[in-house]
Design a protein around this motif. Structure first.
Motif, PDB file in Angstrom:
ATOM      1  N   ALA A 220      69.635  35.640  19.773  1.00  0.00           N
ATOM      2  CA  ALA A 220      68.453  35.344  18.963  1.00  0.00           C
ATOM      3  C   ALA A 220      68.046  33.886  19.138  1.00  0.00           C
ATOM      4  N   LEU A 221      69.039  33.000  19.210  1.00  0.00           N
ATOM      5  CA  LEU A 221      68.748  31.587  19.436  1.00  0.00           C
ATOM      6  C   LEU A 221      68.178  31.363  20.835  1.00  0.00           C
ATOM      7  N   ILE A 222      68.744  32.037  21.828  1.00  0.00           N
ATOM      8  CA  ILE A 222      68.230  31.911  23.199  1.00  0.00           C
ATOM      9  C   ILE A 222      66.803  32.432  23.276  1.00  0.00           C
ATOM     10  N   TRP A 223      66.532  33.578  22.611  1.00  0.00           N
ATOM     11  CA  TRP A 223      65.177  34.131  22.616  1.00  0.00           C
ATOM     12  C   TRP A 223      64.213  33.201  21.891  1.00  0.00           C
ATOM     13  N   SER A 224      64.680  32.576  20.816  1.00  0.00           N
ATOM     14  CA  SER A 224      63.849  31.608  20.104  1.00  0.00           C
ATOM     15  C   SER A 224      63.505  30.433  21.006  1.00  0.00           C
ATOM     16  N   LYS A 225      64.481  29.950  21.744  1.00  0.00           N
ATOM     17  CA  LYS A 225      64.241  28.820  22.648  1.00  0.00           C
ATOM     18  C   LYS A 225      63.284  29.210  23.765  1.00  0.00           C
ATOM     19  N   MET A 226      63.380  30.452  24.237  1.00  0.00           N
ATOM     20  CA  MET A 226      62.526  30.896  25.332  1.00  0.00           C
ATOM     21  C   MET A 226      61.105  31.184  24.872  1.00  0.00           C
ATOM     22  N   SER A 227      60.942  31.694  23.646  1.00  0.00           N
ATOM     23  CA  SER A 227      59.620  32.149  23.206  1.00  0.00           C
ATOM     24  C   SER A 227      58.884  31.151  22.320  1.00  0.00           C
ATOM     25  N   THR A 228      59.610  30.315  21.578  1.00  0.00           N
ATOM     26  CA  THR A 228      58.952  29.352  20.689  1.00  0.00           C
ATOM     27  C   THR A 228      59.418  27.919  20.905  1.00  0.00           C
ATOM     28  N   GLY A 229      60.600  27.748  21.462  1.00  0.00           N
ATOM     29  CA  GLY A 229      61.139  26.411  21.651  1.00  0.00           C
ATOM     30  C   GLY A 229      61.682  25.788  20.388  1.00  0.00           C
ATOM     31  N   LEU A 230      61.750  26.550  19.295  1.00  0.00           N
ATOM     32  CA  LEU A 230      62.197  26.006  18.006  1.00  0.00           C
ATOM     33  C   LEU A 230      63.684  26.241  17.791  1.00  0.00           C
ATOM     34  N   PRO A 231      64.354  25.352  17.062  1.00  0.00           N
ATOM     35  CA  PRO A 231      65.791  25.516  16.795  1.00  0.00           C
ATOM     36  C   PRO A 231      66.049  26.540  15.700  1.00  0.00           C
ATOM     37  N   ILE A 232      67.316  26.813  15.467  1.00  0.00           N
ATOM     38  CA  ILE A 232      67.737  27.739  14.427  1.00  0.00           C
ATOM     39  C   ILE A 232      68.319  26.920  13.269  1.00  0.00           C
ATOM     40  N   ASP A 233      68.102  27.393  12.035  1.00  0.00           N
ATOM     41  CA  ASP A 233      68.634  26.721  10.843  1.00  0.00           C
ATOM     42  C   ASP A 233      69.768  27.556  10.249  1.00  0.00           C
ATOM     43  N   ILE A 234      70.890  26.925   9.960  1.00  0.00           N
ATOM     44  CA  ILE A 234      72.042  27.614   9.372  1.00  0.00           C
ATOM     45  C   ILE A 234      72.481  26.888   8.116  1.00  0.00           C
ATOM     46  N   LYS A 235      72.647  27.645   7.027  1.00  0.00           N
ATOM     47  CA  LYS A 235      73.284  27.141   5.811  1.00  0.00           C
ATOM     48  C   LYS A 235      74.545  27.962   5.589  1.00  0.00           C
ATOM     49  N   SER A 236      75.616  27.299   5.206  1.00  0.00           N
ATOM     50  CA  SER A 236      76.869  28.022   5.030  1.00  0.00           C
ATOM     51  C   SER A 236      77.767  27.292   4.050  1.00  0.00           C
ATOM     52  N   SER A 237      78.514  28.089   3.276  1.00  0.00           N
ATOM     53  CA  SER A 237      79.524  27.530   2.386  1.00  0.00           C
ATOM     54  C   SER A 237      80.633  28.554   2.218  1.00  0.00           C
ATOM     55  N   MET A 238      81.864  28.086   2.243  1.00  0.00           N
ATOM     56  CA  MET A 238      83.012  28.958   2.076  1.00  0.00           C
ATOM     57  C   MET A 238      83.466  28.946   0.622  1.00  0.00           C
TER      58      MET A 238
END
Length: 440
Positions: A220-238
């Motif tokens: 999904a990140l690779i497709w985002s880079k190929m189609s929009t050039g935008l990064p991915i945002d991740i929020k996480s907490s354990m």
């Protein structure tokens, strides 16, 4: 015999001797043909090595990213499956929110800082309509309306109005896909590699999960880079953490390494645990709307202990959609057990890797503890069958390549009990069947 025949024979049957210059040129390898071929040989010796990320970017159909519509469906599906696995891994009843937000072209251009530009030369575009074609289309529509009026007057069935002309080539649709869960979360320092490095993940153990390599979210990140050039945002907490990790990154496809834009810790006042992933991609909601909704219904059926909230948001209010699939039971299936390799299913490469990774010093213990369905008595019988070069006390690190081949051959020929089914979870088996139906 003709003087021009092959071999340079004379009329008398004797061969002509090559001239001194020709012989010298042949011996030294000089000549036009040789000098032209040399650069080509040099070029052919240059090898290019591709990274795993570059390979999957060029062969994205392998991971289900064949076209914009299927890419939207696959992205949503991969994020949902990761969320389910994450919650189930800590025996938490899954609570998953999925949002697909349609982004218009003008909004997308604003996001990336691109100013909209009016067309100057209309005839340059794929959707250009000449005056003659426009007249022909309008005349056809007028005739259609007349026919419809006559049919309505006679009480006949009226056909739908012909569809308007579609988008021109290059008119893409963009979507922000967000998936939030209440699962395990991810360690702060591991997030960049978990999303920005292909073929790195936590699902390589022999445990039943919905995925194995963790490739889906990275694709999904690779497709985002190929189609929009935008990064991915991740929020996480354990669980138990007093902070939330926020990471914005993309991937260097040629080097297969994460490119981090922002990686920081934020306050976790609500004591939330889980992950929220947001990615902007090119997609097609119109062609895959029914498939996406069908998938969500199927997931609600086969995971009755999970709660799903699905939303589709658009500037066109009539397209907005919200569906909640409520949890129907609080009873979760048990966590899948970790298992070992069955001896009849391993190959030579896997045997070598197991020997490298094992903590057992001798062959007897190695056979007992690294494979299922090999008891001590069975291991002794197998070692006796391997020949005089093997013994129970043979150190696994001293085994030669020929001895490893002998072990592999014996594994393929010997009889072993079938593996136990207690490592399989019924809900997961149904899930695999449903996936196959969806793919077909």
């Amino acid at each position: 015999m003709d003087d021009s025949s092959d071999g340079g024979a004379t009329a008398g049957g004797t061969k002509k001797k090559p001239s001194a210059a020709a012989a010298k040129g042949k011996a030294t390898g000089k000549g036009k043909a040789t000098s032209k071929a040399a650069p080509k040989a040099k070029e052919s010796s240059l090898l290019k090595q591709k990274s795993p990320a570059e390979f999957f970017a060029e062969n994205k159909n392998i991971a289900g990213f064949d076209n914009p519509g299927k890419s939207l469906y696959t992205t949503m599906r991969e994020l949902v499956e990761n969320a389910l696995d994450s919650a189930e891994s800590i025996s938490e009843l899954p609570d998953i929110e999925i949002t697909i937000e349609e982004i218009t072209k003008s909004k997308f251009n604003t996001m990336i800082g691109l100013v909209d530009r009016e067309r100057v030369d209309e005839a340059l575009y794929d959707d250009f309509e000449s005056s003659k074609a426009r007249e022909k289309r309008l005349a056809k529509e007028a005739r259609f309306q007349e026919t419809q009026a006559k049919n309505a007057a006679l009480g006949k069935k009226v056909k739908d109005t012909p569809a308007a002309r579609g988008k021109g080539r290059g008119e893409a649709s963009f979507f922000r896909v967000t998936c939030k869960d209440n699962g395990r979360g991810m360690p702060h320092e591991d997030i960049p590699n978990m999303f920005g490095r292909v073929l790195s993940g936590t699902k390589y153990g022999l445990r039943q999960t919905r995925g194995k390599f963790g490739l889906g979210a990275k694709m999904a990140l690779i497709w985002s880079k190929m189609s929009t050039g935008l990064p991915i945002d991740i929020k996480s907490s354990m669980k138990g953490q007093d902070y939330i990790t926020f990471c914005r990154l993309d991937i260097d496809i040629h080097k297969n390494v994460p490119h981090i834009h922002l990686h920081e810790k934020r306050e976790n006042n609500d004591h939330w645990h889980g992950a929220e992933i947001q990615v902007i991609i090119e997609g097609n909601w119109t062609t895959h709307r029914s498939r996406i909704l069908h998938y969500m219904r199927q997931m609600a059926v086969i995971t009755p202990y999970a709660q799903f909230l699905f939303r589709f948001l658009s500037d066109a209010a009539e397209k907005n959609l919200t569906i909640k699939f409520a949890r129907r039971t609080d009873v979760m299936p048990p966590v899948p057990l970790l298992t070992k390799h069955h001896p009849s299913a391993v190959d030579l490469l896997l045997i070598k890797r197991l020997i490298t990774d094992t903590t057992k010093p001798n062959l007897l213990q190695f056979l007992q503890h690294e494979f299922v369905n090999i008891s001590k008595a069975h291991a002794d019988r197998l070692i006796g069958e391997m020949g005089p070069d093997f013994s129970a006390k043979t150190t696994v690190n001293s085994l030669t390549s020929q001895q490893l081949v002998r072990i592999h051959q014996l594994f393929r020929q010997a009889k072993f009990d079938d593996p136990s089914g207690n490592v399989c979870i019924p809900f997961h088996l149904d899930l695999l069947i449903t996936y196959q139906l969806l793919i077909d």
